[in-house]
Scaffold this motif. Structure first.
Motif: not given
Length: 1009
Positions: A858-885
């Motif tokens: 479970e700890r690994e799942i949370r780590r992967l999710k946090a990493r994905m939030e930090g790395e995969r959101l496109p540069r300049g994208a508004d995190p409050t309106t990005h439908a996927k990430l």
């Protein structure tokens, strides 16, 4: 031979029945009474009774009047003598008594007021404000004003029912009487508070029907109050001026309120009418009285389109005339600039739709004013055209509906035949409305329900042989004409302007045509006119049918976010199919097909692009069941049959793509039309519609993969591959949650046939998987179906296709937690079904682990999710309106649900599903997720998924964020159910929903308090 009393009575009853009486027994009793002794045998008197709307009512009213006169002064003979010798009075008095029970009550209470009907001078035919003011001048108090008002109303009603005044003149007289009444009421209020009168200048500005000189017998009198300090005051500045202004407003407010009470209060003398000031800035929430500068500041900054439409009828009515004209002069330029506002026409049309939607269903068929084909349809259409063309043509600026309609016809903005039909319908409907209200002097716009009331109404309109039947027939005819003309009034003159079929008749100038198209939302009116000319010109059958269709189609296009695209798309489809007889017949004869086509063509790029590559799919729009998704079995059978008929693998996949193209259009068209809520496709709840689309796209793509697999196998091995081969859908594919832009996430698994080596089988499986990907990636103008196999063991570094035993060995030895999570949505989609089942059985223990994944996992799942939030959101994208990430988007909800499944699915079979919403519902039912939290997560997931679908439908390419271009953003809003001009509300709602979802995710997934 003698005649028996019964025979005489029967003969007399028959005569009364022929004169229109319905109760001859009561009529005979009244005629035989002493009160009518001098007139009962007069044939002209009986004929006059028979000419009224309700002879029984007229006779009762006359007897009541005579009895009232005798009770007052014992002398009714002057009235009776006048009835015998003066036909004008006889017709007027009996006409009023036969039409209005309420005015009969007034005469019974004030019997000498019958003398108001004696005068029959030429000046009496069209009295104006001055004459009514003279009649009210000596009124000493509110009750006296109420009596004098009814006395004046007697003469207006008499001219109306006798035909001396037509409906337009009657409405103007009622407005003039209202003006005189308000002026006298204000004078009474000022006399009661002279200090207030001295402390301010108060102007009363008429609005609505009162402002347009087209008032009803019983109607609210709409007004706006404007006030200023008195002229010639101290003239101070700063604090003194502000105090003067404040004192003036307070005084004016007291005067205005007192004036309103005088008119609105009900006493023993009845009431006059309510004075309604709700059209003022901010409506009933705003101050009753404002200064001129305050009014202007509001209109310049805050006013909505309908408020400028209302101001079209503003005119000074009472109080300080100079201030009233200053107000009108100041707001008039704003009125004629209203058509330049964004979403002008759609704002006005939506207001009209909201009015219709607010009518109780039980009353809709009885509505003369607000229902379809009613008075409001005529008024709205005329006002809309005035606001569009009145900017440059001052002749159109009349506040009176019929005068404005005449001006529109004279200027060529409305066809003369259409204008004549609307004029006749409006006069008929207004006359009906007047006569209905006149009976009891009650405010109503409903056709009465009782046959007696309908009979009186029909007779008042001149229908004598079958008054009820004839009344309904005429009403239906006029209402149908209004409905028909309301739809095309804006658009048919545009066709006349470009078709050039008739020489010599007036038509819109090019400038007026462009103005109208701009007001309708066309960004390129010159191009729109070219399209119209190409579609409507000529004498061919095709052009004739399109001239019939286009007025309605243009209305539907204008109701969309992109009218230009709708019109251009229609031209392209018509160019492609115009010579096909079934196409035009479909649009002409199947009403739903034409509207569905208009909705699809103007809703974005995705569906029209599909249609233009396969125009024959238009036929789906006219089939009652044509937009319902087909089953996976049916799709697979058709795809495999098409592949089987093709020569070569590439031709086979092209055939499969043809099926997919048509079915994508079917799904997208049904989705778009359902979003508009049209009759052919019942509007569904957003979540239900989303599930339907997800299932349809998943089934379609599964069938397409089956076709590609068959083509790849047949290319090299004929009918049988050396190894059994199955395609496993994962991600949104396996979850039945595919969107229009989704890739097909898959795993390829094979199992060698008897006698085939592992090496040979592996080679064959790899070749098939590779060939499937190649075939589906061949260049095409169709929306691509990309195969993504990156979720396989070892990712991109691993084998593209593995044997079942290889999967078993890998998962047993090397599997990591993210793979267990990914397999939660694994499901067989194509190929060998038995092998697919065995693969699912293999992975079940991995994805539904007994005892859950464990703390480390479970700890690994949370780590992967946090990493994905930090790395995969496109540069300049508004995190409050990005439908996927983004915050509270798809990934947030899905990982939260999947963690719950990993923890509990081994013990709870209901959680063993590949579908996110089904798993979430099961978790809620099991008490694993609170009901409120589950609702929040479900709402966010549905909304984010719909946003992604909307972006693809609108732009024709996938995206996870809202478009930045205004038209595209507006089209996304329309798909999501927002009216034009409300995209800010849409974005606010999205942020609110996903913010709440993220709060739940923080608690449930990250264990944050």
């Amino acid at each position: 031979m003698s005649v028996t009393p019964e025979g005489r009575r029967g003969s007399r009853y028959g005569r009364l029945l022929r004169h229109g009486f319905t109760d001859p027994e009561s009529a005979t009793r009244l005629l035989d009474a002493a009160t009518l002794a001098t007139v009962r045998d007069d044939a002209l008197f009986l004929d006059a009774l028979g000419a009224t709307a309700d002879p029984d009512l007229a006779l009762v009213g006359l007897v009541r009047l005579i009895e009232a006169l005798e009770a007052v002064d014992k002398d009714a003979q002057p009235l009776l003598d006048t009835l015998l010798r003066a036909k004008p009075l006889r017709d007027r008095l009996l006409g009023v008594l036969g039409s209005s029970d309420a005015l009969g009550d007034h005469l019974a209470a004030h019997p000498h007021d019958w003398e108001a009907l004696v005068t029959y001078e030429s000046a009496d035919l069209n009295p104006g404000i001055a004459e009514f003011e003279t009649a009210l001048r000596d009124v000493g108090g509110p009750d006296a004003l109420r009596v004098a008002y009814r006395r004046a109303l007697l003469s207006i009603a008499a001219r109306d029912v006798c035909g001396t005044s037509d409906v337009a003149q009657t409405a103007a007289e009622l407005a003039d009487l209202a003006t005189a009444t308000l002026r006298r009421a204000l004078a009474l209020a000022e006399a009661a508070a002279p200090e207030d009168a001295a402390a301010c200048r108060l102007a009363v500005v008429a609005m609505g029907k009162a402002g347009g000189h087209e008032l009803n017998y019983v109607s609210d009198v709409d007004v706006i109050f404007v006030a200023e300090p008195p002229a010639g005051g101290a003239g101070g500045r700063g604090a003194d001026a502000a105090e003067d202004g404040e004192q003036a407003l307070k005084a004016a407010t007291r005067l205005a309120a007192h004036m309103m009470r005088i008119c609105s209060d009900t006493t023993a003398e009845g009431t006059i009418w309510p004075v309604d000031a709700n059209l003022r800035p901010e409506g009933r929430n705003g101050p009753l009285v404002r200064t001129l500068s305050s009014h202007l500041a509001y209109y310049q900054r805050w006013a909505k389109t309908w408020e400028f439409q209302a101001l079209l009828k503003a005119r000074p009515m009472a109080g300080d005339a100079q201030l009233g004209y200053e107000y009108v002069d100041a707001v008039t330029p704003m009125v004629w600039q209203a058509a330049e506002r964004d979403n002008f026409v759609t704002d006005v049309q939506q207001m009209r739709r909201r009015v219709v939607a607010s009518i109780p269903a039980a009353q809709l068929d009885r509505e003369l004013k607000l229902g379809p084909g009613g008075l409001r349809d005529v008024e709205f259409a005329v006002q809309l055209l005035q606001l569009v063309h009145g900017r440059s043509d001052t002749a159109l600026r009349s506040p009176t509906t019929l005068e404005a309609l005449d001006a529109l016809a004279a200027g060529g903005y409305v066809g003369r035949q259409d204008a004549a039909a609307l004029d006749a319908a409006y006069r008929f409907l207004r006359t009906m409305e007047h006569r209905i209200q006149l009976h009891q002097l009650r405010r109503t716009h409903l056709m009465p329900e009782s046959e007696a009331d309908q009979r009186r109404l029909g007779r008042s309109l001149g229908y004598r042989s079958e008054p009820v039947t004839e009344l309904h027939k005429a009403w239906r005819r006029h209402a149908a004409a209004v409905r028909r003309l309301h739809e095309k009034l804006f658009y048919r003159p545009l066709l006349d302007a470009v078709a050039q079929l008739e020489a010599g008749h007036e038509r819109l100038s090019p400038q007026a045509a462009r103005q109208r198209l701009e007001a309708l939302g066309y960004a390129d009116p010159a191009a729109a006119l070219r399209h119209l000319e190409a579609l409507a010109s000529g004498v061919t059958r095709k052009a004739a049918i399109q001239r019939t269709l286009l007025p309605v189609l243009l209305g539907w296009f204008a109701d969309s976010a992109d009218p230009d695209a709708g019109l251009l798309g229609f031209r392209k489809v018509s160019d492609a199919l115009g010579k096909s007889p079934w196409y035009l017949r479909l649009l002409r004869d199947e009403g739903a097909a034409a509207e569905n086509l208009a909705r699809v063509l103007s809703a974005g790029r995705f569906a029209p692009d599909l249609l233009l590559r396969a125009p024959e799919a238009v036929a789906l729009l006219g089939d009652e069941h044509g937009l319902r998704p087909r089953s996976r079995v049916a799709l697979t059978q058709e795809t495999l049959a098409a592949v089987g008929r093709a020569e070569g693998a590439e031709a086979a996949v092209a055939a499969a793509r043809g099926v997919r193209r048509r079915e994508l259009f079917r799904t997208a068209a049904g989705d778009l039309i359902g979003a508009y809520g049209t009759e052919d496709v019942a509007q569904q709840e957003p979540a239900e519609a989303l599930d339907r689309v997800g299932d349809a796209l998943t089934d379609l793509n599964a069938a397409t993969l089956a076709g590609a697999l068959r083509a790849a196998v047949r290319q090299q091995w004929g009918d049988e591959l050396p190894t059994r081969f199955a395609v496993i859908g994962v991600g949104r594919f396996g979850g039945h949650e595919m969107g229009y832009g989704s890739d097909a996430d898959v795993l390829f698994v094979h199992e060698p046939r008897d006698g085939v080596s592992e090496h040979e089988a592996g080679k064959a499986a790899f070749a098939v998987a590779t060939e499937m990907r190649r075939l589906l990636q061949l260049p095409t103008s169709d929306p691509p179906l990309l195969i993504d196999a990156d979720l396989r063991p070892e990712g991109k570094s691993g084998a593209l296709a593995r044997s079942l035993s290889s999967y078993a060995a890998y998962y047993d030895r090397w599997s990591v937690v993210w793979e267990s999570q990914a397999l939660l949505r694994a499901e067989f989609v194509a190929g060998d079904a038995g092998l697919g089942e065995r693969f699912v059985e293999l992975i079940d223990p991995l994805r539904y682990p007994r005892g859950g994944p464990g703390e480390d996992a479970e700890r690994e799942i949370r780590r992967l999710k946090a990493r994905m939030e930090g790395e995969r959101l496109p540069r300049g994208a508004d995190p409050t309106t990005h439908a996927k990430l983004g915050r509270g988007g798809l990934t947030d909800v899905e990982w939260t649900v999947q963690l719950t499944q990993l923890r509990h699915a081994a013990e709870l079979p209901a959680l063993r599903t590949t579908r996110t919403r089904v798993a979430l519902a099961a978790a809620r039912e099991a008490g694993l997720i609170d009901a409120d939290d589950a609702e929040v997560l479900d709402e966010a997931w549905v909304l984010a998924s719909r946003v992604r679908n909307a972006v693809m439908l609108v732009r024709g390419r996938p995206g996870d964020t809202f478009p930045s271009e205004s038209r595209e953003l507006g089209a996304v809003g329309r798909y999501l159910g927002y009216e034009p001009g409300h995209v800010g509300e849409m974005l606010d709602d999205y942020r609110r929903v996903t913010r709440r979802a993220r709060a739940v995710v923080d608690r449930l997934f990250y264990d944050a308090e």
